[in-house]
Design a protein around this motif. Sequence first.
Motif, PDB file in Angstrom:
ATOM      1  N   GLN A   1       0.813  -1.215   0.000  1.00  0.00           N
ATOM      2  CA  GLN A   1       0.000   0.000   0.000  1.00  0.00           C
ATOM      3  C   GLN A   1       0.850   1.269   0.000  1.00  0.00           C
ATOM      4  OE1 GLN A   1      -3.442   0.034   2.543  1.00  0.00           O
ATOM      5  NE2 GLN A   1      -3.711  -2.181   2.443  1.00  0.00           N
ATOM      6  N   ASP A   2       1.970   1.208  -0.669  1.00  0.00           N
ATOM      7  CA  ASP A   2       2.823   2.380  -0.843  1.00  0.00           C
ATOM      8  C   ASP A   2       3.089   2.573  -2.327  1.00  0.00           C
ATOM      9  OD1 ASP A   2       3.432   3.053   1.966  1.00  0.00           O
ATOM     10  OD2 ASP A   2       4.405   1.081   1.964  1.00  0.00           O
TER      11      ASP A   2
ATOM     12  N   LEU B   1       1.000  10.617  -3.821  1.00  0.00           N
ATOM     13  CA  LEU B   1      -0.434  10.325  -3.913  1.00  0.00           C
ATOM     14  C   LEU B   1      -1.253  11.557  -4.265  1.00  0.00           C
ATOM     15  CD1 LEU B   1      -0.917   7.802  -0.983  1.00  0.00           C
ATOM     16  CD2 LEU B   1      -1.143   7.343  -3.424  1.00  0.00           C
TER      17      LEU B   1
ATOM     18  N   ASN C   1      -5.125  11.944  -4.213  1.00  0.00           N
ATOM     19  CA  ASN C   1      -5.338  11.554  -2.814  1.00  0.00           C
ATOM     20  C   ASN C   1      -6.627  10.765  -2.615  1.00  0.00           C
ATOM     21  OD1 ASN C   1      -2.986  12.561  -1.507  1.00  0.00           O
ATOM     22  ND2 ASN C   1      -3.802  14.639  -1.646  1.00  0.00           N
ATOM     23  N   SER C   2      -6.899   9.864  -3.561  1.00  0.00           N
ATOM     24  CA  SER C   2      -8.098   9.009  -3.481  1.00  0.00           C
ATOM     25  C   SER C   2      -9.370   9.850  -3.358  1.00  0.00           C
ATOM     26  CB  SER C   2      -7.992   8.019  -2.314  1.00  0.00           C
ATOM     27  OG  SER C   2      -6.853   7.192  -2.451  1.00  0.00           O
TER      28      SER C   2
ATOM     29  N   VAL D   1      -4.995   9.164   6.470  1.00  0.00           N
ATOM     30  CA  VAL D   1      -4.236   8.516   5.414  1.00  0.00           C
ATOM     31  C   VAL D   1      -3.196   7.617   6.062  1.00  0.00           C
ATOM     32  CG1 VAL D   1      -2.755   8.875   3.417  1.00  0.00           C
ATOM     33  CG2 VAL D   1      -4.568  10.510   3.905  1.00  0.00           C
ATOM     34  N   PRO D   2      -3.128   6.323   5.753  1.00  0.00           N
ATOM     35  CA  PRO D   2      -4.065   5.620   4.889  1.00  0.00           C
ATOM     36  C   PRO D   2      -5.380   5.331   5.602  1.00  0.00           C
ATOM     37  CG  PRO D   2      -2.487   4.088   5.803  1.00  0.00           C
ATOM     38  CD  PRO D   2      -2.053   5.458   6.257  1.00  0.00           C
TER      39      PRO D   2
ATOM     40  N   GLN E   1     -11.069  -0.181   5.144  1.00  0.00           N
ATOM     41  CA  GLN E   1     -10.629  -0.776   3.887  1.00  0.00           C
ATOM     42  C   GLN E   1     -11.425  -2.044   3.596  1.00  0.00           C
ATOM     43  OE1 GLN E   1      -6.450  -1.253   3.061  1.00  0.00           O
ATOM     44  NE2 GLN E   1      -5.865   0.407   4.456  1.00  0.00           N
TER      45      GLN E   1
ATOM     46  N   GLY F   1      -6.825  -0.034  -2.679  1.00  0.00           N
ATOM     47  CA  GLY F   1      -5.778   0.146  -1.687  1.00  0.00           C
ATOM     48  C   GLY F   1      -4.385  -0.143  -2.202  1.00  0.00           C
TER      49      GLY F   1
ATOM     50  N   GLY G   1      -1.648   2.411  -2.009  1.00  0.00           N
ATOM     51  CA  GLY G   1      -2.266   3.406  -1.146  1.00  0.00           C
ATOM     52  C   GLY G   1      -3.359   4.209  -1.830  1.00  0.00           C
ATOM     53  N   HIS G   2      -3.796   3.756  -2.987  1.00  0.00           N
ATOM     54  CA  HIS G   2      -4.759   4.509  -3.798  1.00  0.00           C
ATOM     55  C   HIS G   2      -6.114   3.808  -3.806  1.00  0.00           C
ATOM     56  CE1 HIS G   2      -6.137   7.260  -6.829  1.00  0.00           C
ATOM     57  NE2 HIS G   2      -6.255   6.335  -7.761  1.00  0.00           N
ATOM     58  N   TRP G   3      -7.170   4.603  -3.767  1.00  0.00           N
ATOM     59  CA  TRP G   3      -8.547   4.106  -3.892  1.00  0.00           C
ATOM     60  C   TRP G   3      -9.186   4.866  -5.041  1.00  0.00           C
ATOM     61  CZ3 TRP G   3     -10.291   0.114  -0.821  1.00  0.00           C
ATOM     62  CH2 TRP G   3      -9.453  -0.255   0.234  1.00  0.00           C
TER      63      TRP G   3
END
Length: 527
Positions: free
Chosen positions: A263-264, A273, A278-279, A292-293, A299, A346, A349-351
Motif C-alpha cells: 500500500q505504498d 499520492l 489523494n483518493s 491517510v491511509p 478498507q 488500496g 495506497g490509492h482508492w
Amino acid sequence: MMSALKRHAILILLSLLPAVGAAATPEGGSRDRPNVLFIVCDDLKPLLGCYGASWIHSPHIDRLAAQGTVFTANYCQVALCAPTRFSLLTGMRPDRTGVYLNPDRPQDLLRTRFPDLVTLPQHFKNHGYVTHPLHKVFDGRTVDAGHDAVSWTVPYGPWELAPGDPPAPGGYQDPETKARLREARSAGERPVGPATEACDVVDDAYHDGGLARTAAKRLREFTQTGRPFFLAVGFVKPHLPFVAPTVHWLRYERESIPLAPFQDLPRGSPHDLAFYGNSGEVRDYADVPGSVPLPAGFQRELIHGYAACVTYIDAQVGLLMRTLEECGVAGNTVVCLWGDHGWHLGEHGHWGKLTNYEDAARVPLIVSAPGVGRGRRVGAVTESLDVFPTLCELAGLPAPAHVEGVSLVPLMRGTAERSRDAALTQACHGRGPQATMGWSVRTPRHRYIEWRSADLSGDPPVFGERPHAVELYDYESDPEERENLAARPEFGTVLAEHQSILARLLPQRPADGGAARDGIHAGMPVP
C-alpha cells in the motif's frame, strides 16, 4: 399522461415492425448472422473467480468464461470512463480521438469531432442488425441525448425498476439515507451519501437489477424480429457508491477479506499520492475517514462493498444468460463481457482509477462465440481496442478502415500465439495548458511509463518534446510494482526497447531525444 416507459415501448414497437419476418437485411445482412450481447461493467477489475480470485463469488461470469475465451492480459486505453469507452466504441486510440478525460459538462464530442465516423454499434446497424443501448454504454457526457442516436435502430430509453420508491441519486435505497439526502437538498446543501450500502431489497429495486430485467425483456422481443440483434447493456456497478442488495453482501465474511499487500507507491516513483488525487473519488463520500491511509477496518468495508457489487452484477449476467437459453438463441449469440477500466482497492495506497499501474489498466475481457475458443485462456497481451474488429470478424463483417485494433479471433481459435507486442494505456492529470500525460507500454513481462508535459488548451494538444520522468517495472520479479527500475543501469537495454515500442505505437508523439541515453529516469529532471 403517458409514462416514459410506455412512450419508449411504443418507439420500440415502431422501430421493430418493419423488420418482422424479414429474411434479408440492409447491406447484405442476414438473420443467420450471430446475435451480439455486449455487456460492459463500470470500474470492473479482474476480481473474478475465472481470473483467479477464488474468494469472489461470480459463478455466472465464471460459467460464461468456461464457455468462451478469457483474455487474462487485457488492458484498457485509459483508466477513466469517458475516454476508454470512446476508444473502444470508435475503434481509435485516445491520441486520435482527443478524448483523454471525463468532460466537465455533457457535450456531443463524438459527432462534433467525428460527424461521419461509424461506431461499433452503428456498423452492426448498417449491416442489418437491430441495435439498442441500455444505460451506460458510451459515457453519456460524450454523446447526444440519444446515446449517439445514429448508432441505434431502437432508441435509448428508460429501464424498469421494481414497484415502490425508486433509488435516490447515487442509487441509494436505504430509507434513512434517502431522508438525509432530501434534507440536504431542501437546505440548499450538496447531498452526499455513504460509500457503501446493503439494503434488504430485491435486485431490481436497484438500477442494475432493473436494467437486467429490461434487457431480458428486450432479448425476448428482438428474437422475434427475424433479424440479428446487437444489444448493449451498460451496468454501473461495481462503480462507487458500493450499493447492492443485502443477499450479495452475505456471500462474504468481512474479516476474511484480503487487503492489498503493498500500500505504498513504488520506490523511485516520480509522483506522490497527491498527483493521483489523494483518493478523492472515494473521499467524496460522507462516511469515508479523513486519515491517510484508510483504517484497515474501513478498507475491508470498501472491499466488501466492491465484492458485493461484483456478485450483484454476476447475478444479472446470469439472468441474461438464462434468457438467451430460454429464447433458444444461446447457440447463435456472441457474448462479450468487459470492464471499462480497473480500480485500485488500496494498492499503492490509492482508492480509485486513473493511474497507469496494473490495478487500473488491466481489465477483464471474456468473449463467448458459437464454435470458437470454448474454454480457452489467452495470456497474450491484448487491448480493449481490439474488441471492435474481433466482434466484426465473429459476425462475418468487414472492420471499418479507421479501426486501429486487431482481431483476437486467431487467438480464440488457437491459430496465433499473440496479436501484438504490447498494450498501450495512458493517463492524463490536469486540464488546460498545465496538464501531464503519461503513456504506458505493457509487454508480457514489463511496463514502461513515460510522463510529459501536456497543453490541452488547443486542438490538437501539444506535448513536451522530451519526457520529464519515466518508470519501468518487472512483473516477473516484482508483481506488486514495488520498485521503479528505470534508474538502474542494468535495465538500460530493457528501457530502450520499450521506448522504441512506444515510438512505434505513437509515431506522432514528439521524439524523446534519446531519453534512455540522457539519464532521464525516475523523476529526475531533464538536463
